[in-house]
Design a protein around this motif. Sequence first.
Motif, PDB file in Angstrom:
ATOM      1  N   LEU A  17     -36.153  41.657  25.558  1.00 11.91           N
ATOM      2  CA  LEU A  17     -34.906  40.988  25.919  1.00 11.91           C
ATOM      3  C   LEU A  17     -33.900  41.944  26.572  1.00 11.91           C
ATOM      4  O   LEU A  17     -32.769  41.548  26.839  1.00 11.91           O
ATOM      5  N   LEU A  18     -34.332  43.176  26.830  1.00 15.80           N
ATOM      6  CA  LEU A  18     -33.423  44.200  27.326  1.00 15.80           C
ATOM      7  C   LEU A  18     -33.742  44.589  28.772  1.00 15.80           C
ATOM      8  O   LEU A  18     -34.891  44.524  29.217  1.00 15.80           O
ATOM      9  N   ARG A  19     -32.706  45.026  29.486  1.00 12.75           N
ATOM     10  CA  ARG A  19     -32.864  45.769  30.731  1.00 12.75           C
ATOM     11  C   ARG A  19     -32.760  47.255  30.366  1.00 12.75           C
ATOM     12  O   ARG A  19     -31.905  47.633  29.583  1.00 12.75           O
ATOM     13  N   VAL A  20     -33.617  48.070  30.946  1.00 11.18           N
ATOM     14  CA  VAL A  20     -33.642  49.493  30.623  1.00 11.18           C
ATOM     15  C   VAL A  20     -33.432  50.299  31.892  1.00 11.18           C
ATOM     16  O   VAL A  20     -33.963  49.970  32.962  1.00 11.18           O
ATOM     17  N   ALA A  75     -28.023  46.839  38.219  1.00 11.73           N
ATOM     18  CA  ALA A  75     -28.213  45.993  39.412  1.00 11.73           C
ATOM     19  C   ALA A  75     -28.111  44.510  39.080  1.00 11.73           C
ATOM     20  O   ALA A  75     -28.994  43.718  39.410  1.00 11.73           O
ATOM     21  N   THR A  76     -27.062  44.130  38.404  1.00  8.26           N
ATOM     22  CA  THR A  76     -26.826  42.725  38.099  1.00  8.26           C
ATOM     23  C   THR A  76     -25.334  42.465  38.080  1.00  8.26           C
ATOM     24  O   THR A  76     -24.537  43.336  37.696  1.00  8.26           O
ATOM     25  N   ARG A  77     -24.960  41.268  38.501  1.00 10.71           N
ATOM     26  CA  ARG A  77     -23.544  40.881  38.459  1.00 10.71           C
ATOM     27  C   ARG A  77     -23.222  40.057  37.212  1.00 10.71           C
ATOM     28  O   ARG A  77     -22.066  39.775  36.939  1.00 10.71           O
ATOM     29  N   ALA A  78     -24.260  39.650  36.497  1.00  8.36           N
ATOM     30  CA  ALA A  78     -24.038  38.885  35.267  1.00  8.36           C
ATOM     31  C   ALA A  78     -23.424  39.802  34.204  1.00  8.36           C
ATOM     32  O   ALA A  78     -23.724  40.996  34.150  1.00  8.36           O
ATOM     33  N   PRO A  79     -22.557  39.271  33.369  1.00  7.63           N
ATOM     34  CA  PRO A  79     -21.962  40.109  32.319  1.00  7.63           C
ATOM     35  C   PRO A  79     -23.037  40.572  31.331  1.00  7.63           C
ATOM     36  O   PRO A  79     -23.865  39.766  30.890  1.00  7.63           O
ATOM     37  N   VAL A  80     -23.024  41.846  31.053  1.00  4.89           N
ATOM     38  CA  VAL A  80     -23.994  42.416  30.120  1.00  4.89           C
ATOM     39  C   VAL A  80     -23.259  43.260  29.084  1.00  4.89           C
ATOM     40  O   VAL A  80     -22.136  43.698  29.285  1.00  4.89           O
ATOM     41  N   VAL A  81     -23.945  43.451  27.974  1.00  2.00           N
ATOM     42  CA  VAL A  81     -23.494  44.378  26.929  1.00  2.00           C
ATOM     43  C   VAL A  81     -24.443  45.565  26.964  1.00  2.00           C
ATOM     44  O   VAL A  81     -25.661  45.394  27.002  1.00  2.00           O
ATOM     45  N   THR A  82     -23.902  46.773  26.961  1.00  2.00           N
ATOM     46  CA  THR A  82     -24.715  47.970  27.157  1.00  2.00           C
ATOM     47  C   THR A  82     -24.659  48.875  25.932  1.00  2.00           C
ATOM     48  O   THR A  82     -23.753  48.793  25.097  1.00  2.00           O
ATOM     49  N   ALA A  83     -25.658  49.772  25.866  1.00  2.00           N
ATOM     50  CA  ALA A  83     -25.683  50.814  24.836  1.00  2.00           C
ATOM     51  C   ALA A  83     -26.430  52.000  25.409  1.00  2.00           C
ATOM     52  O   ALA A  83     -27.287  51.863  26.286  1.00  2.00           O
ATOM     53  N   LEU A  84     -26.111  53.190  24.909  1.00  2.00           N
ATOM     54  CA  LEU A  84     -26.698  54.432  25.392  1.00  2.00           C
ATOM     55  C   LEU A  84     -27.322  55.159  24.219  1.00  2.00           C
ATOM     56  O   LEU A  84     -26.742  55.218  23.119  1.00  2.00           O
ATOM     57  N   ALA A 138     -29.307  47.255  28.392  1.00  2.00           N
ATOM     58  CA  ALA A 138     -28.319  46.195  28.573  1.00  2.00           C
ATOM     59  C   ALA A 138     -28.959  44.870  28.189  1.00  2.00           C
ATOM     60  O   ALA A 138     -30.171  44.678  28.334  1.00  2.00           O
ATOM     61  N   VAL A 139     -28.134  43.942  27.703  1.00  2.00           N
ATOM     62  CA  VAL A 139     -28.589  42.616  27.334  1.00  2.00           C
ATOM     63  C   VAL A 139     -27.566  41.621  27.854  1.00  2.00           C
ATOM     64  O   VAL A 139     -26.373  41.936  27.967  1.00  2.00           O
ATOM     65  N   ASP A 140     -28.026  40.448  28.205  1.00  2.00           N
ATOM     66  CA  ASP A 140     -27.133  39.401  28.704  1.00  2.00           C
ATOM     67  C   ASP A 140     -26.055  39.110  27.657  1.00  2.00           C
ATOM     68  O   ASP A 140     -26.351  38.794  26.506  1.00  2.00           O
ATOM     69  N   ALA A 141     -24.802  39.246  28.027  1.00  2.00           N
ATOM     70  CA  ALA A 141     -23.690  39.121  27.082  1.00  2.00           C
ATOM     71  C   ALA A 141     -23.594  37.714  26.517  1.00  2.00           C
ATOM     72  O   ALA A 141     -23.322  37.536  25.319  1.00  2.00           O
ATOM     73  N   VAL A 142     -23.803  36.695  27.362  1.00  2.00           N
ATOM     74  CA  VAL A 142     -23.689  35.309  26.896  1.00  2.00           C
ATOM     75  C   VAL A 142     -24.799  35.011  25.884  1.00  2.00           C
ATOM     76  O   VAL A 142     -24.553  34.411  24.822  1.00  2.00           O
ATOM     77  N   ALA A 143     -26.047  35.440  26.198  1.00  2.00           N
ATOM     78  CA  ALA A 143     -27.166  35.196  25.287  1.00  2.00           C
ATOM     79  C   ALA A 143     -26.956  35.926  23.961  1.00  2.00           C
ATOM     80  O   ALA A 143     -27.179  35.353  22.878  1.00  2.00           O
TER      81      ALA A 143
END
Length: 366
Positions: free
Chosen positions: A64-67, A93-102, A111-116
């Motif tokens: 479910l993540l973008r890496v 490379a996305t314009r959709a709101p995402v939540v990130t972690a490092l 990153a994961v889709d913020a709405v989901a």
Amino acid sequence: MSPRIAVELSPSMLRCVVASGWRNAARRTVDVPWSPDSPEAGIGALRSMVGGVESIAVAVGLGLLRVARVELPPADDDARAGMLALESERFFATRAPVVTALSAGGNVAVAVDAVALERWCSALEQWGPIVAIDATPMALARALGRDGQGTYHVEANTDEHGVVSIRDGVVIAARRIPLAVDERPGVAPPDRDGVPGTHLAAWGALLAADESPGSALASAERRRRLAARRRRRLGVAVVAALAGLSLAVTAADRWREGTWRALEVDVATRRDSAAAGEAALAAHARLDAEVAVLARAAGSGGAAPRGATLGALAAISNALPPDVVILQARAVGREWQLEGTAASAAALVPHLDRNGHFEDVRMLSA
């Protein structure tokens, strides 16, 4: 006390670890199929199997993540995480709101889709409060600890391999590889702390509940809420500790007071029972003192001790003939003077002089 749970959200399964409510000890694992597009059904099924919970920790699965691998200016982890969140569209490379972690101390970003994510968390919060949200690669590294060196395959989508590489407890790589490209690289995560390797990412998310939420896979608002909840938990723990300490001090005072009273009663009882013995010891001490005084007097030429006087009288009585009657006897040191009557007084001097107990026997008058 209700248990705590940790749930890994994969594309097809909810993998749950049920833990003790007051310490990090796993009780059992539960798996339930679900759909990320309609989370309520799967979460409801898991809830019916587990029951009420005290808290929930969440690990978002690699599928479910973008890496991305990012290069950021040198700074502490919180500052670098802030840079990542500020320019997330450049790294993912996305314009959709995402939540990130490092990854802590590393360069792997997720990153994961913020709405989901918010929908999943809202569905879980109908069950219990969320205390931690983590990404599976970071949660796996936390669960394995410093000795978790290697490359591990983890669950991704049905047409992918999931790969996480860890060195010295830090995630150095995470990839989603199509099945046609490679054949299941890495090894399965080992079992740890009674938790099977398939559920180790969920366990790592539960361990994150005790840490600062700065590296959480959560929005800034949710991180603030997690931090506030953590502060409240710490405050409650401190108050409980102080209350326990106060109760312990009070109990210790009461125990000491009760022990003191019991000792006083015991001393009084023993004093009464020992009175006769103490009196006998005192009398014995007085007699010893008298004997010592008499011994000192005898040694200095004074009156003879009582025992010596009686012995001398016994020796004189045994030595005198039966017709002798002693009317008076005086002694000064070793000198004895006798007065009395005898059938033949003149014969007494040689008679006593021949006795080995006497010396210098003489008549003082006719």
